[in-house]
Design a protein around this motif. Structure first.
Motif, PDB file in Angstrom:
ATOM      1  N   GLY A 109       0.814  -1.211   0.000  1.00  0.00           N
ATOM      2  CA  GLY A 109       0.000   0.000   0.000  1.00  0.00           C
ATOM      3  C   GLY A 109       0.842   1.252   0.000  1.00  0.00           C
ATOM      4  O   GLY A 109       0.522   2.235  -0.690  1.00  0.00           O
ATOM      5  N   SER A 110       1.940   1.231   0.757  1.00  0.00           N
ATOM      6  CA  SER A 110       2.807   2.406   0.817  1.00  0.00           C
ATOM      7  C   SER A 110       3.481   2.674  -0.527  1.00  0.00           C
ATOM      8  O   SER A 110       3.579   3.817  -0.974  1.00  0.00           O
ATOM      9  CB  SER A 110       3.877   2.218   1.906  1.00  0.00           C
ATOM     10  N   LEU A 111       3.950   1.604  -1.172  1.00  0.00           N
ATOM     11  CA  LEU A 111       4.590   1.768  -2.481  1.00  0.00           C
ATOM     12  C   LEU A 111       3.601   2.256  -3.526  1.00  0.00           C
ATOM     13  O   LEU A 111       3.899   3.148  -4.323  1.00  0.00           O
ATOM     14  CB  LEU A 111       5.205   0.442  -2.926  1.00  0.00           C
ATOM     15  N   ILE A 126      -6.600   9.240   0.645  1.00  0.00           N
ATOM     16  CA  ILE A 126      -7.057   9.042   2.023  1.00  0.00           C
ATOM     17  C   ILE A 126      -8.366   8.252   2.033  1.00  0.00           C
ATOM     18  O   ILE A 126      -8.561   7.323   2.831  1.00  0.00           O
ATOM     19  CB  ILE A 126      -7.242  10.410   2.721  1.00  0.00           C
ATOM     20  N   ALA A 127      -9.285   8.609   1.132  1.00  0.00           N
ATOM     21  CA  ALA A 127     -10.566   7.899   1.041  1.00  0.00           C
ATOM     22  C   ALA A 127     -10.361   6.434   0.644  1.00  0.00           C
ATOM     23  O   ALA A 127     -10.980   5.521   1.218  1.00  0.00           O
ATOM     24  CB  ALA A 127     -11.471   8.606   0.035  1.00  0.00           C
ATOM     25  N   LEU A 128      -9.484   6.199  -0.345  1.00  0.00           N
ATOM     26  CA  LEU A 128      -9.211   4.836  -0.798  1.00  0.00           C
ATOM     27  C   LEU A 128      -8.643   3.988   0.329  1.00  0.00           C
ATOM     28  O   LEU A 128      -9.015   2.816   0.504  1.00  0.00           O
ATOM     29  CB  LEU A 128      -8.240   4.870  -1.981  1.00  0.00           C
ATOM     30  N   ALA A 129      -7.750   4.560   1.120  1.00  0.00           N
ATOM     31  CA  ALA A 129      -7.159   3.840   2.250  1.00  0.00           C
ATOM     32  C   ALA A 129      -8.235   3.373   3.223  1.00  0.00           C
ATOM     33  O   ALA A 129      -8.211   2.234   3.710  1.00  0.00           O
ATOM     34  CB  ALA A 129      -6.152   4.737   2.963  1.00  0.00           C
ATOM     35  N   ALA A 156      -6.545  -5.271   5.018  1.00  0.00           N
ATOM     36  CA  ALA A 156      -6.320  -4.250   6.045  1.00  0.00           C
ATOM     37  C   ALA A 156      -4.901  -3.696   5.952  1.00  0.00           C
ATOM     38  O   ALA A 156      -4.676  -2.490   6.116  1.00  0.00           O
ATOM     39  CB  ALA A 156      -6.582  -4.829   7.434  1.00  0.00           C
ATOM     40  N   GLY A 157      -3.934  -4.570   5.682  1.00  0.00           N
ATOM     41  CA  GLY A 157      -2.547  -4.129   5.578  1.00  0.00           C
ATOM     42  C   GLY A 157      -2.324  -3.175   4.423  1.00  0.00           C
ATOM     43  O   GLY A 157      -1.607  -2.178   4.552  1.00  0.00           O
ATOM     44  N   ILE A 158      -2.947  -3.463   3.273  1.00  0.00           N
ATOM     45  CA  ILE A 158      -2.809  -2.570   2.120  1.00  0.00           C
ATOM     46  C   ILE A 158      -3.423  -1.204   2.436  1.00  0.00           C
ATOM     47  O   ILE A 158      -2.849  -0.155   2.123  1.00  0.00           O
ATOM     48  CB  ILE A 158      -3.473  -3.198   0.879  1.00  0.00           C
ATOM     49  N   GLY A 159      -4.599  -1.209   3.075  1.00  0.00           N
ATOM     50  CA  GLY A 159      -5.228   0.052   3.458  1.00  0.00           C
ATOM     51  C   GLY A 159      -4.374   0.858   4.413  1.00  0.00           C
ATOM     52  O   GLY A 159      -4.245   2.079   4.272  1.00  0.00           O
ATOM     53  N   GLY A 161      -1.144   0.699   4.634  1.00  0.00           N
ATOM     54  CA  GLY A 161       0.002   1.212   3.873  1.00  0.00           C
ATOM     55  C   GLY A 161      -0.319   2.518   3.181  1.00  0.00           C
ATOM     56  O   GLY A 161       0.478   3.472   3.210  1.00  0.00           O
ATOM     57  N   PHE A 162      -1.492   2.592   2.549  1.00  0.00           N
ATOM     58  CA  PHE A 162      -1.935   3.858   1.962  1.00  0.00           C
ATOM     59  C   PHE A 162      -2.031   4.947   3.027  1.00  0.00           C
ATOM     60  O   PHE A 162      -1.555   6.068   2.844  1.00  0.00           O
ATOM     61  CB  PHE A 162      -3.319   3.683   1.315  1.00  0.00           C
ATOM     62  N   GLY A 163      -2.667   4.611   4.136  1.00  0.00           N
ATOM     63  CA  GLY A 163      -2.966   5.613   5.159  1.00  0.00           C
ATOM     64  C   GLY A 163      -1.739   6.205   5.825  1.00  0.00           C
ATOM     65  O   GLY A 163      -1.636   7.428   5.980  1.00  0.00           O
ATOM     66  N   VAL A 164      -0.790   5.344   6.242  1.00  0.00           N
ATOM     67  CA  VAL A 164       0.372   5.853   6.963  1.00  0.00           C
ATOM     68  C   VAL A 164       1.287   6.668   6.061  1.00  0.00           C
ATOM     69  O   VAL A 164       2.042   7.520   6.528  1.00  0.00           O
ATOM     70  CB  VAL A 164       1.180   4.709   7.627  1.00  0.00           C
ATOM     71  N   MET A 165       1.221   6.417   4.754  1.00  0.00           N
ATOM     72  CA  MET A 165       2.058   7.168   3.825  1.00  0.00           C
ATOM     73  C   MET A 165       1.458   8.539   3.505  1.00  0.00           C
ATOM     74  O   MET A 165       2.154   9.555   3.491  1.00  0.00           O
ATOM     75  CB  MET A 165       2.254   6.349   2.540  1.00  0.00           C
ATOM     76  N   ILE A 166       0.139   8.594   3.288  1.00  0.00           N
ATOM     77  CA  ILE A 166      -0.437   9.807   2.723  1.00  0.00           C
ATOM     78  C   ILE A 166      -0.786  10.872   3.757  1.00  0.00           C
ATOM     79  O   ILE A 166      -0.701  12.073   3.470  1.00  0.00           O
ATOM     80  CB  ILE A 166      -1.695   9.457   1.879  1.00  0.00           C
ATOM     81  N   ALA A 167      -1.178  10.489   4.948  1.00  0.00           N
ATOM     82  CA  ALA A 167      -1.637  11.487   5.923  1.00  0.00           C
ATOM     83  C   ALA A 167      -0.560  12.527   6.263  1.00  0.00           C
ATOM     84  O   ALA A 167      -0.823  13.738   6.203  1.00  0.00           O
ATOM     85  CB  ALA A 167      -2.151  10.794   7.185  1.00  0.00           C
ATOM     86  N   PRO A 168       0.667  12.117   6.631  1.00  0.00           N
ATOM     87  CA  PRO A 168       1.680  13.135   6.937  1.00  0.00           C
ATOM     88  C   PRO A 168       2.026  14.023   5.741  1.00  0.00           C
ATOM     89  O   PRO A 168       2.284  15.213   5.902  1.00  0.00           O
ATOM     90  CB  PRO A 168       2.905  12.307   7.376  1.00  0.00           C
ATOM     91  N   VAL A 169       2.038  13.429   4.538  1.00  0.00           N
ATOM     92  CA  VAL A 169       2.341  14.211   3.337  1.00  0.00           C
ATOM     93  C   VAL A 169       1.266  15.267   3.117  1.00  0.00           C
ATOM     94  O   VAL A 169       1.561  16.448   2.882  1.00  0.00           O
ATOM     95  CB  VAL A 169       2.456  13.289   2.100  1.00  0.00           C
ATOM     96  N   TYR A 170       0.013  14.867   3.197  1.00  0.00           N
ATOM     97  CA  TYR A 170      -1.098  15.791   2.991  1.00  0.00           C
ATOM     98  C   TYR A 170      -1.048  16.940   4.007  1.00  0.00           C
ATOM     99  O   TYR A 170      -1.162  18.113   3.644  1.00  0.00           O
ATOM    100  CB  TYR A 170      -2.427  15.046   3.108  1.00  0.00           C
ATOM    101  N   ILE A 171      -0.862  16.596   5.273  1.00  0.00           N
ATOM    102  CA  ILE A 171      -0.873  17.624   6.315  1.00  0.00           C
ATOM    103  C   ILE A 171       0.304  18.577   6.155  1.00  0.00           C
ATOM    104  O   ILE A 171       0.170  19.796   6.309  1.00  0.00           O
ATOM    105  CB  ILE A 171      -0.865  16.978   7.715  1.00  0.00           C
ATOM    106  N   ALA A 172       1.481  18.034   5.824  1.00  0.00           N
ATOM    107  CA  ALA A 172       2.653  18.896   5.625  1.00  0.00           C
ATOM    108  C   ALA A 172       2.425  19.871   4.473  1.00  0.00           C
ATOM    109  O   ALA A 172       2.890  21.014   4.509  1.00  0.00           O
ATOM    110  CB  ALA A 172       3.897  18.045   5.345  1.00  0.00           C
TER     111      ALA A 172
END
Length: 526
Positions: A109-111, A126-129, A156-159, A161-172
């Motif tokens: 998910g992160s990749l 974020i929605a996809l995650a 759940a793991g793929i979701g 992976g998406f979530g932990v990668m995108i949230a900090p990027v979006y907020i920054a």
């Protein structure tokens, strides 16, 4: 004649004096009007500032909701696995795989998250995650066997992976510079909140029949999806992503909502456009980006060392083993009853959540690096203390008390430093053209490290004891102190574009200083 002239002169003097008085009165009234206008202007600025701050905080919170799901899964599995083992007759290896596979699979998910977020936007990633994770959670809660459990776990793991990668990027990318550290820490707060909720769920439903209790524990984790659906109507798209897609007017509107003045909006927009000059959507080449990441120039190599290194150290110091297997740790210390074990884990979750709030207050005041020093040194001491306690003082009241204190101390030092700061640093150090993929690469390092630790903890503990395992974690934590000193620069108070300059020169990288004028040289002129 003389008298008439005198009266005339006197009349003129009186008229002139009266005129002066009126002019003074007019002047005083004008000054009062100016003062009232200035005060009114200041009040409007304060109101605008408060509105902007509330909006940015709301966006950061909503973007972080996926992290609640991650935290809940981590916390709830620590207790649910006890009942799964009994209900489905799981072996030790199956337990390790079930717990640890989520971290390994999340790297997929992160990749995929980096490329996905560049294609469909940060907001919809974020929605996809959330959708993928919730699908996995639903399957797990209804699973009749280990095989079906694993299918749900993979989703759940793929979701995650998406979530932990995108949230900090979006907020920054949406945060103003002065508050970026505090706001980028929100995902870590939500992870800790989720862990606490997972522990509480374990304790609350532990009295249910074995075949029902763990299903209810997992099923409750689906509820946050309602809030994530609502969040999509509130949060905007990232202005930096919009600029990359040449949607400048939309980016300006978002920046107007997240910055306090028109001047600041135009300044930020100019910086983003300058940084995005060579990543225009029409010329975007993901292969070129991966070539640069896999064969990096010196500046990018330093960024990768810092970003991926801090992500790995966050996990290989054993925090996920401590959280996932806290019942095992407390059982080794002498607690035998399942309900008492789960009650002790609630204390751990509460400590972890409360201490993260201190980090949020301090991260933009004290800075990233001082918090990392306090965190890594404190964790080293606690891990060493836990190791010695389990090795020499197990099965006694004092040993139980000390074990709980050392575990709570470890998660407290983690939460006040490397827990939130890791995500802040890794989301702000990479240039815009590399940010999504590089952040994904760092998240992969984090998830692989977490998976390696959680999938081997029980087996390694059986070989060298639980105390011996935590001694290894203490040694690794001591190495993380050296890494922070050598490879992590201070980024407090700098714009994302200025931070990029820190890594272009090795002395600046280690010293953490950058001249404001260097930002003008971020992108070579054509």
């Amino acid at each position: 004649m003389g008298v008439g002239a005198g009266e005339e002169d006197g009349g003129l003097d009186m008229a002139e004096e009266k005129g002066k008085r009126y002019r003074r009165m007019d002047s005083d009234l004008a000054e009062e009007d100016d003062g009232a206008g200035a005060e009114s202007c200041r009040q409007r600025e304060i109101n605008n500032s408060n509105t902007t701050q509330k909006y940015v905080v709301a966006c950061a919170l909503f973007a972080s909701l996926n992290s609640v799901l991650l935290g809940y899964d981590v916390g709830v599995m620590s207790g649910a696995i006890l009942f799964m083992k009994e209900d489905l007759n799981l072996t030790e290896v199956q337990q390790e795989v079930l717990v640890g596979i989520l971290s390994i699979i999340s790297l997929l998910g992160s990749l995929a998250g980096g490329k996905t977020s560049d294609a469909i936007g940060r907001k919809w990633t974020i929605a996809l995650a959330a959708v993928v994770f919730q699908s996995g959670a639903a399957i797990m809660s209804l699973a009749p066997s280990f095989t079906v459990l694993m299918i749900g776990r993979l989703l759940a793991g793929i979701g995650i992976g998406f979530g932990v990668m995108i949230a900090p990027v979006y907020i920054a990318e949406i945060s103003p510079t002065i508050a970026r550290g505090r706001l980028t820490s929100f995902p870590e707060i939500c992870v800790n909140l989720g862990i606490l909720l997972g522990y509480i769920s374990n304790y609350a439903f532990s009295g249910l029949p074995v075949h029902i209790s763990w299903r209810v524990m997992l099923g409750v984790g689906i509820l946050p999806s309602v809030f994530i659906g609502f969040a999509l109507f509130v949060i905007p798209e990232s202005p930096r992503w919009l600029v990359m897609r040449n949607r400048i007017d939309e980016a300006r509107l978002v920046l107007a909502k997240t910055n306090e003045s028109e001047r600041e909006v135009e300044m930020r927009l100019s910086e983003i456009q300058q940084a995005a000059r060579f990543v225009n959507a029409d010329k975007y080449d993901s292969k070129a980006i991966w070539r640069e990441l896999l064969n990096p120039p010196p500046g990018v190599r330093r960024m990768l060392i810092t970003g991926c290194g801090i992500q790995c150290f966050q996990q290989i110091t054993g925090i996920d083993a401590t959280v996932y297997y806290s019942p095992t740790i407390f059982k080794e210390a002498g607690i035998k009853d399942n309900t008492q074990l789960l009650a002790a884990t609630v204390a751990v979750g509460f400590t972890k959540t409360m201490l993260i709030l201190i980090a949020i207050v301090l991260i933009d005041k004290v800075g990233r690096k001082p918090l990392l020093y306090v965190s890594t040194i404190g964790m080293t001491m606690c891990l060493l203390g836990l190791s010695l306690t389990l090795a020499f003082m197990g099965n006694g009241k004092l040993g139980i008390l000390l074990a709980i204190l050392w575990v709570c101390g470890n998660v407290a030092f983690f939460s006040v430093g490397i827990g939130p700061v890791c995500w802040v640093v890794s989301s702000e150090i990479f240039p815009l053209r590399l940010r999504a993929q590089a952040s994904a690469l760092g998240a992969v390092g984090s998830r692989v490290s977490s998976g390696a630790v959680t999938m081997s903890f029980l087996s390694v503990s059986r070989l060298i004891t639980v105390g011996g395992t935590f001694f290894v974690f203490a040694v690794i934590s001591a190495l993380s102190v050296i890494f922070v000193h050598k490879c992590v620069p201070e980024t407090k108070g700098k714009s994302l574009e200025q931070i990029e300059m820190l890594f272009q020169d090795e002395k600046k990288w280690q010293g953490g200083e950058v001249e404001l004028g260097d930002a003008e040289r971020l992108v070579p002129k054509e």
